[in-house]
Motif scaffolding. Structure first.
Motif, PDB file in Angstrom:
ATOM      1  N   UNK A 198       0.976  -1.135   0.006  1.00  0.00           N
ATOM      2  CA  UNK A 198      -0.097   0.054  -0.021  1.00  0.00           C
ATOM      3  C   UNK A 198       0.780   1.110   0.068  1.00  0.00           C
ATOM      4  N   UNK A 199       0.634   2.147  -0.749  1.00  0.00           N
ATOM      5  CA  UNK A 199       1.416   3.311  -0.845  1.00  0.00           C
ATOM      6  C   UNK A 199       1.370   4.006   0.277  1.00  0.00           C
ATOM      7  N   UNK A 200       2.671   4.622   0.675  1.00  0.00           N
ATOM      8  CA  UNK A 200       2.677   5.356   1.946  1.00  0.00           C
ATOM      9  C   UNK A 200       2.961   6.669   1.587  1.00  0.00           C
ATOM     10  N   UNK A 201       2.093   7.419   1.582  1.00  0.00           N
ATOM     11  CA  UNK A 201       1.816   8.853   1.324  1.00  0.00           C
ATOM     12  C   UNK A 201       2.175   9.774   2.533  1.00  0.00           C
ATOM     13  N   UNK A 202       3.151  10.637   2.571  1.00  0.00           N
ATOM     14  CA  UNK A 202       3.305  11.559   3.563  1.00  0.00           C
ATOM     15  C   UNK A 202       3.286  13.092   3.381  1.00  0.00           C
ATOM     16  N   UNK A 203       2.739  13.641   4.229  1.00  0.00           N
ATOM     17  CA  UNK A 203       2.848  15.183   4.291  1.00  0.00           C
ATOM     18  C   UNK A 203       3.386  15.606   5.592  1.00  0.00           C
ATOM     19  N   UNK A 204       4.531  16.169   5.529  1.00  0.00           N
ATOM     20  CA  UNK A 204       5.516  16.350   6.580  1.00  0.00           C
ATOM     21  C   UNK A 204       6.026  17.851   6.761  1.00  0.00           C
ATOM     22  N   UNK A 205       5.168  18.212   7.725  1.00  0.00           N
ATOM     23  CA  UNK A 205       5.743  19.592   8.377  1.00  0.00           C
ATOM     24  C   UNK A 205       7.114  19.550   9.131  1.00  0.00           C
ATOM     25  N   UNK A 206       8.048  20.642   9.031  1.00  0.00           N
ATOM     26  CA  UNK A 206       9.358  20.471   9.838  1.00  0.00           C
ATOM     27  C   UNK A 206       9.809  21.703  10.308  1.00  0.00           C
ATOM     28  N   UNK A 207      10.553  21.969  11.229  1.00  0.00           N
ATOM     29  CA  UNK A 207      11.182  23.012  11.820  1.00  0.00           C
ATOM     30  C   UNK A 207      12.619  22.906  12.281  1.00  0.00           C
ATOM     31  N   UNK A 208      13.519  23.710  11.620  1.00  0.00           N
ATOM     32  CA  UNK A 208      14.791  23.307  12.088  1.00  0.00           C
ATOM     33  C   UNK A 208      15.594  24.860  12.322  1.00  0.00           C
ATOM     34  N   UNK A 209      16.600  24.507  13.209  1.00  0.00           N
ATOM     35  CA  UNK A 209      17.661  25.815  13.195  1.00  0.00           C
ATOM     36  C   UNK A 209      18.823  25.252  12.705  1.00  0.00           C
ATOM     37  N   UNK A 210      19.571  26.228  12.092  1.00  0.00           N
ATOM     38  CA  UNK A 210      20.735  26.098  11.511  1.00  0.00           C
ATOM     39  C   UNK A 210      21.970  27.049  11.657  1.00  0.00           C
ATOM     40  N   UNK A 211      22.808  26.577  12.565  1.00  0.00           N
ATOM     41  CA  UNK A 211      23.964  27.726  13.153  1.00  0.00           C
ATOM     42  C   UNK A 211      25.000  28.011  12.265  1.00  0.00           C
ATOM     43  N   UNK A 212      25.604  29.171  12.000  1.00  0.00           N
ATOM     44  CA  UNK A 212      26.436  29.555  10.984  1.00  0.00           C
ATOM     45  C   UNK A 212      27.880  28.676  11.124  1.00  0.00           C
ATOM     46  N   UNK A 213      28.047  28.033  12.329  1.00  0.00           N
ATOM     47  CA  UNK A 213      29.102  27.310  12.683  1.00  0.00           C
ATOM     48  C   UNK A 213      28.977  25.832  11.838  1.00  0.00           C
ATOM     49  N   UNK A 214      27.737  25.505  11.314  1.00  0.00           N
ATOM     50  CA  UNK A 214      27.400  24.263  10.649  1.00  0.00           C
ATOM     51  C   UNK A 214      26.654  23.372  11.215  1.00  0.00           C
ATOM     52  N   UNK A 215      26.338  23.515  12.677  1.00  0.00           N
ATOM     53  CA  UNK A 215      25.704  22.747  13.421  1.00  0.00           C
ATOM     54  C   UNK A 215      23.947  22.959  13.171  1.00  0.00           C
ATOM     55  N   UNK A 216      23.235  21.871  13.364  1.00  0.00           N
ATOM     56  CA  UNK A 216      21.856  22.218  12.947  1.00  0.00           C
ATOM     57  C   UNK A 216      20.963  21.002  13.536  1.00  0.00           C
ATOM     58  N   UNK A 217      19.667  21.437  13.988  1.00  0.00           N
ATOM     59  CA  UNK A 217      18.814  20.611  14.614  1.00  0.00           C
ATOM     60  C   UNK A 217      17.433  20.593  13.998  1.00  0.00           C
ATOM     61  N   UNK A 218      16.614  19.709  13.729  1.00  0.00           N
ATOM     62  CA  UNK A 218      15.331  19.540  13.160  1.00  0.00           C
ATOM     63  C   UNK A 218      14.169  18.689  13.837  1.00  0.00           C
ATOM     64  N   UNK A 219      13.070  18.923  13.684  1.00  0.00           N
ATOM     65  CA  UNK A 219      11.992  17.986  14.135  1.00  0.00           C
ATOM     66  C   UNK A 219      10.922  17.821  12.781  1.00  0.00           C
ATOM     67  N   UNK A 220      10.651  16.660  12.703  1.00  0.00           N
ATOM     68  CA  UNK A 220       9.652  16.451  11.677  1.00  0.00           C
ATOM     69  C   UNK A 220       8.449  15.375  12.009  1.00  0.00           C
ATOM     70  N   UNK A 221       7.143  15.968  11.389  1.00  0.00           N
ATOM     71  CA  UNK A 221       6.143  15.153  11.840  1.00  0.00           C
ATOM     72  C   UNK A 221       5.432  14.542  10.389  1.00  0.00           C
ATOM     73  N   UNK A 222       5.322  13.316  10.265  1.00  0.00           N
ATOM     74  CA  UNK A 222       4.815  13.046   9.045  1.00  0.00           C
ATOM     75  C   UNK A 222       3.601  12.365   9.030  1.00  0.00           C
TER      76      UNK A 222
END
Length: 340
Positions: free
Chosen positions: A98-122
């Motif tokens: 069965x096709x697994x169709x996702x709609x995923x909002x996400x939010x992330x923070x990207x620091x200028x040093x290169x580090x990042x974190x994000x959260x997603x809900x599918x």
């Protein structure tokens, strides 16, 4: 595939605004070059100009402008909100019936040093299955130089107990992505460690080339990638999800089945190529918005050998061993991101 698309999107996110000083520099450089070209064209003692020479010079100027832009633009920390659509979750050529169709909002923070974190809900909008099927938390580090890019990330997954996603028994993963731009081609190497009931190891090798247009606001990146992995995650999916009694009852519209099915993959620790993927990511940036559209065609190879046992109330168990039939897949991912 979902991971690689996300990683590619992170790298291909183009910047549309230049520093005022950079604009002035480019304008001055263009004026000087235009005057020089005009002088050379009028003076036969110098070089005879033709259309191909002018085009080559223009391409070189555009390439130089982009490289200079990357050097002069200051690094900034930023937040990014994103909503994506995935027509079907295909993982190394494997998928559910069965096709697994996702709609995923996400939010992330990207620091200028290169580090990042994000959260997603599918969110899974399937009929009779509407639910948030997966929550993902990701953290990592990205580093970019003149031609070399790298990204290291770790993700934790929380799947619904009713999920039939082919990755639903994966609990976490660690991914490393490296690429080097040779101008005419960019090789991409990805390594992955997958954690679940058993540990899997995966590696991907790809080639791509990015074309720019509309003052580098539009990018088109034809690519091809080969994915290899062990299949303990797939064995766990077959054992705990694919033939789960609750799911069989839903598919048959019955709450009193007279049989149960158990299955496992024979030799899931074997490392082999599982699929080849052809994709064409397209990205367009306007002000703080970035629109992405990626069609993917996955060619599945190396079908697994399955042992399936059917147990009935009044009959002895029946076990069959067979090689699964694989099908090639076409799917798309589209997203819109807003940078804060």
């Amino acid at each position: 595939m979902f991971h690689y698309i996300a990683g590619s999107y992170f790298w291909c996110n183009a910047k549309s605004a230049l520093m005022k000083e950079t604009r002035r520099f480019f304008l001055l450089l263009s004026c000087i070059l235009a005057m020089n070209l005009k002088t050379l064209a009028q003076d036969p003692v110098h070089v005879k100009m033709n259309d191909s020479t002018v085009i080559n010079l223009q391409d070189s100027l555009k390439e130089f402008e982009k490289e200079l832009e990357e050097l002069l633009l200051p690094k900034k920390s930023y937040f990014q909100a994103d909503v994506s659509f995935l027509s079907n979750n295909i993982f190394f050529g494997r998928k559910d019936s069965i096709a697994t169709l996702y709609i995923t909002p996400s939010f992330g923070y990207y620091h200028k040093s290169g580090f990042f974190v994000s959260a997603l809900a599918s969110y899974l909008p399937a009929s009779g299955q509407s639910r948030f099927d997966l929550f993902t938390f990701e953290a990592g580090y990205a580093h970019k130089t003149h031609n070399f890019d790298m990204q290291l990330s770790a993700s934790k997954f929380f799947y619904s107990s009713s999920s039939y996603n082919v990755e639903s028994e994966i609990e976490a993963d660690v991914i490393a992505i490296f690429d080097y731009n040779f101008k005419f081609i960019k090789p991409v190497l990805q390594g992955m460690v997958i954690f679940g009931p058993y540990t899997d190891y995966a590696a991907s090798l790809g080639l791509e080339h990015c074309f720019y247009a509309i003052k580098s606001k539009l990018s088109i990146t034809p690519s091809i990638m080969a994915n290899a992995s062990t299949q303990n995650y797939y064995n766990s999916y077959c054992e705990y999800r694919r033939y789960a009694l609750e799911r069989l009852e839903k598919l048959s519209n019955s709450s009193t089945l007279s049989y149960t099915i158990s299955a496992y993959v024979i030799g899931p620790s074997k490392f082999e190529v599982l699929d080849y993927e052809l994709s064409l990511p397209v990205s367009y940036t306007v002000k703080k918005f970035t629109f992405n559209f990626t069609p993917v065609y996955a060619i599945a190879v190396s079908p697994a050998a399955l042992s399936v046992t059917t147990k009935r109330i009044v009959r002895p168990p029946l076990t069959k061993t067979f090689t699964e039939k694989l099908y090639n897949s076409f799917f798309i991912q589209a997203s819109v991101a807003y940078t804060l």
